[in-house]
Enzyme design. Structure first.
Site, PDB file in Angstrom:
ATOM      1  N   HIS A  24     -41.316  55.365 -18.226  1.00  0.00           N
ATOM      2  CA  HIS A  24     -41.669  55.185 -16.813  1.00  0.00           C
ATOM      3  C   HIS A  24     -42.844  56.081 -16.388  1.00  0.00           C
ATOM      4  O   HIS A  24     -42.797  56.824 -15.407  1.00  0.00           O
ATOM      5  CB  HIS A  24     -40.473  55.290 -15.872  1.00  0.00           C
ATOM      6  N   HIS A  78     -24.427  59.154 -15.239  1.00  0.00           N
ATOM      7  CA  HIS A  78     -25.741  58.960 -14.621  1.00  0.00           C
ATOM      8  C   HIS A  78     -26.084  57.475 -14.694  1.00  0.00           C
ATOM      9  O   HIS A  78     -25.923  56.862 -15.749  1.00  0.00           O
ATOM     10  CB  HIS A  78     -26.754  59.796 -15.419  1.00  0.00           C
ATOM     11  N   GLU A  80     -29.081  55.988 -14.177  1.00  0.00           N
ATOM     12  CA  GLU A  80     -30.457  55.557 -14.444  1.00  0.00           C
ATOM     13  C   GLU A  80     -30.464  54.559 -15.606  1.00  0.00           C
ATOM     14  O   GLU A  80     -29.619  54.598 -16.508  1.00  0.00           O
ATOM     15  CB  GLU A  80     -31.371  56.767 -14.733  1.00  0.00           C
ATOM     16  N   ASP A  82     -31.881  54.047 -18.372  1.00  0.00           N
ATOM     17  CA  ASP A  82     -31.820  54.381 -19.799  1.00  0.00           C
ATOM     18  C   ASP A  82     -30.401  54.735 -20.248  1.00  0.00           C
ATOM     19  O   ASP A  82     -30.148  54.865 -21.446  1.00  0.00           O
ATOM     20  CB  ASP A  82     -32.800  55.513 -20.159  1.00  0.00           C
ATOM     21  N   HIS A 145     -30.840  64.706 -12.210  1.00  0.00           N
ATOM     22  CA  HIS A 145     -31.962  64.678 -11.313  1.00  0.00           C
ATOM     23  C   HIS A 145     -31.906  63.490 -10.352  1.00  0.00           C
ATOM     24  O   HIS A 145     -32.896  63.220  -9.656  1.00  0.00           O
ATOM     25  CB  HIS A 145     -33.269  64.645 -12.132  1.00  0.00           C
ATOM     26  N   ASP A 164     -28.787  64.058 -18.539  1.00  0.00           N
ATOM     27  CA  ASP A 164     -30.188  64.421 -18.813  1.00  0.00           C
ATOM     28  C   ASP A 164     -30.388  65.923 -19.024  1.00  0.00           C
ATOM     29  O   ASP A 164     -31.341  66.338 -19.691  1.00  0.00           O
ATOM     30  CB  ASP A 164     -31.079  63.976 -17.651  1.00  0.00           C
ATOM     31  N   TYR A 196     -39.572  68.403 -21.269  1.00  0.00           N
ATOM     32  CA  TYR A 196     -38.596  67.621 -20.499  1.00  0.00           C
ATOM     33  C   TYR A 196     -38.359  68.268 -19.137  1.00  0.00           C
ATOM     34  O   TYR A 196     -38.375  67.606 -18.095  1.00  0.00           O
ATOM     35  CB  TYR A 196     -37.286  67.530 -21.287  1.00  0.00           C
ATOM     36  N   HIS A 229     -30.216  62.789 -24.203  1.00  0.00           N
ATOM     37  CA  HIS A 229     -31.466  62.588 -24.947  1.00  0.00           C
ATOM     38  C   HIS A 229     -31.616  63.723 -25.970  1.00  0.00           C
ATOM     39  O   HIS A 229     -31.319  64.885 -25.658  1.00  0.00           O
ATOM     40  CB  HIS A 229     -32.694  62.662 -24.040  1.00  0.00           C
TER      41      HIS A 229
HETATM   42 FE1  FEO Z   1     -32.367  60.216 -15.640  1.00  0.00          FE
HETATM   43 FE2  FEO Z   1     -32.388  59.837 -18.991  1.00  0.00          FE
HETATM   44  O1  FEO Z   1     -32.341  59.297 -17.226  1.00  0.00           O
END
Ligand code: FEO
Length: 405
Positions: A24, A78, A80, A82, A145, A164, A196, A229
């Site tokens: 993104h 989360h 989001e 991903d 976040h 994250d 990151y 991640h």
């Molecule tokens: Fe906030 Fe890895 O997505």
């Protein structure tokens, strides 16, 4: 990559995205991973999912351990894309599974999926869930976040599933920090953590500080940090906790990031005497040309240094567009604890350096003014001015840096 055991009956079942380079808008030169976790207990529990394109890989990995239809609990830390966009694939196999999520997560989930038939229970900080031999403790981390974000602690295994937080965009066959360090290096791993943090978590330093204190207060004994991640921290989770504490407390290197762009090399020529002045004061310096540097790397290098010098030619009485873009990014990340200055060349009216200072001051960064400007082509006297400004800026950086030591 197969499912990987983290502890007995606790597995990584995620996917490695070796090819992603634009996350993104955030450059990911090392790719990334989408980690999610499966715990085989009396209630088989899945923690998070993966980006939709990788859902088949996740399902294959789950299937190596158990058929997905056997999943009874799904914890969504989360929402989001991903991490949550494969949730419907799981729910198609296990329609009666119960989803545990924060209140804000539930609201968000309803924007992505038809959740009318799903059994969803909302949780908040301190809530616990028994899944058999194990107990889960939920910890909301709003704005780390996203508003929905939370982490989950598996008490008996001493594992913090941190979504994250503590992650890195790092595609690697190593699932653990010690494996990665063995095949790469500590500094590469550290750099990925900083990258990151700088690009994603920088605006939330205050919240991170408070949350780390809250974790300490809860007395969680953390043996493993399993982010969504990158590598899992099993050798030295204290290392990444300390890095976060340091970054949230304003730690930076005693160095200057000189970030510039140039039209006909005049602004670029100014970087040399500036660098000489900075280095003669015993301060390290890194020079990056914006159009030759991915934005996220420029952001990371800015974040690593205590001082920022931005260099821009004037175009139509304004900053060069790439510098405007950079400062727009930096401004959104709400940096703190940095000192900044500006320099650049102009042909007639000028305006770029003035505008750069307006941006830097609007961000409430400490500034060293008025910077230095050169008409058309830097003359020897301009070189001297740059050199002197470099020295002055470095001295101010040292003074400013001292308060963090
Ligand atoms: Fe906030 Fe890895 O997505």
């Amino acid at each position: 990559m197969n499912a990987t055991q983290i502890k007995p009956d606790v597995y990584w079942v995620g996917a490695i995205d070796w090819a992603v380079r634009d996350f993104h808008g955030y450059m990911t030169p090392n790719g990334t991973t989408y980690n999610n976790y499966l715990v085989m207990d009396e209630k088989i529990t899945l923690f998070d999912t993966v980006k939709y394109d990788f859902s088949e890989i996740m399902l294959d990995n789950v299937n190596q351990i158990v058929h997905p239809s056997k999943i009874e609990y799904v914890v969504i830390n989360h929402i989001e894309n991903d991490h949550a966009t494969s949730l419907d694939r799981i729910m198609a196999f296990a329609p009666n599974a119960t989803i545990y999520i924060t209140e804000k997560g539930k609201k968000g989930l309803a924007r992505f999926f038809d959740i009318s038939s799903w059994n969803i229970k909302t949780v908040k900080t301190g809530d616990t869930l028994n899944i058999g031999k194990r107990n889960l403790v939920f910890l909301e981390t709003p704005m780390l976040h996203w508003p929905d974000s939370m982490m989950t602690y598996i008490k008996e295994d001493k594992i913090l599933i941190s979504q994250d937080g503590f992650g890195q965009h790092l595609a690697t066959s190593s699932r653990f920090d010690d494996e990665f360090i063995e095949c790469a290096s500590v500094s590469e791993l550290e750099d990925s953590v900083i990258d990151y943090y700088a690009n994603i978590l920088m605006p939330f330093g205050g919240i991170i500080k408070n949350k780390l204190a809250e974790v300490q207060k809860l007395g969680l004994d953390i043996e493993i940090i399993a982010p969504d991640h990158g590598v899992i921290w099993r050798k030295n989770p204290g290392k990444v906790l300390q890095m976060y504490t340091d970054m949230a407390s304003g730690k930076a290197n005693l160095s200057v990031a000189v970030i510039y762009d140039t039209m006909w090399h005049s602004t670029e020529m100014m970087t040399l005497p500036l660098m000489r002045g900075i280095m003669e004061e015993g301060v390290d310096c890194k020079v990056l040309k914006l159009r030759a540097t991915p934005m996220s790397i420029a952001i990371k290098e800015f974040w690593k240094a205590r001082g920022l010098l931005v260099g821009t030619p004037t175009l139509n009485n304004k900053m060069f567009p790439s510098m405007a873009e950079f400062l727009q990014h930096v401004s959104g990340l709400r940096p703190k604890d940095r000192i900044a200055g500006a320099f650049g060349s102009y042909g007639w009216g000028g305006g770029a350096v003035k505008e750069a200072y307006e941006w830097l001051k609007a961000m409430k960064l400490e500034t060293v003014e008025p910077g230095v400007q050169a008409l058309y082509r830097p003359a020897p006297e301009d070189d001297q001015k740059c050199y002197e400004f470099g020295k002055e800026f470095a001295r101010k950086v040292k003074e400013y840096h001292a308060q963090f030591e």
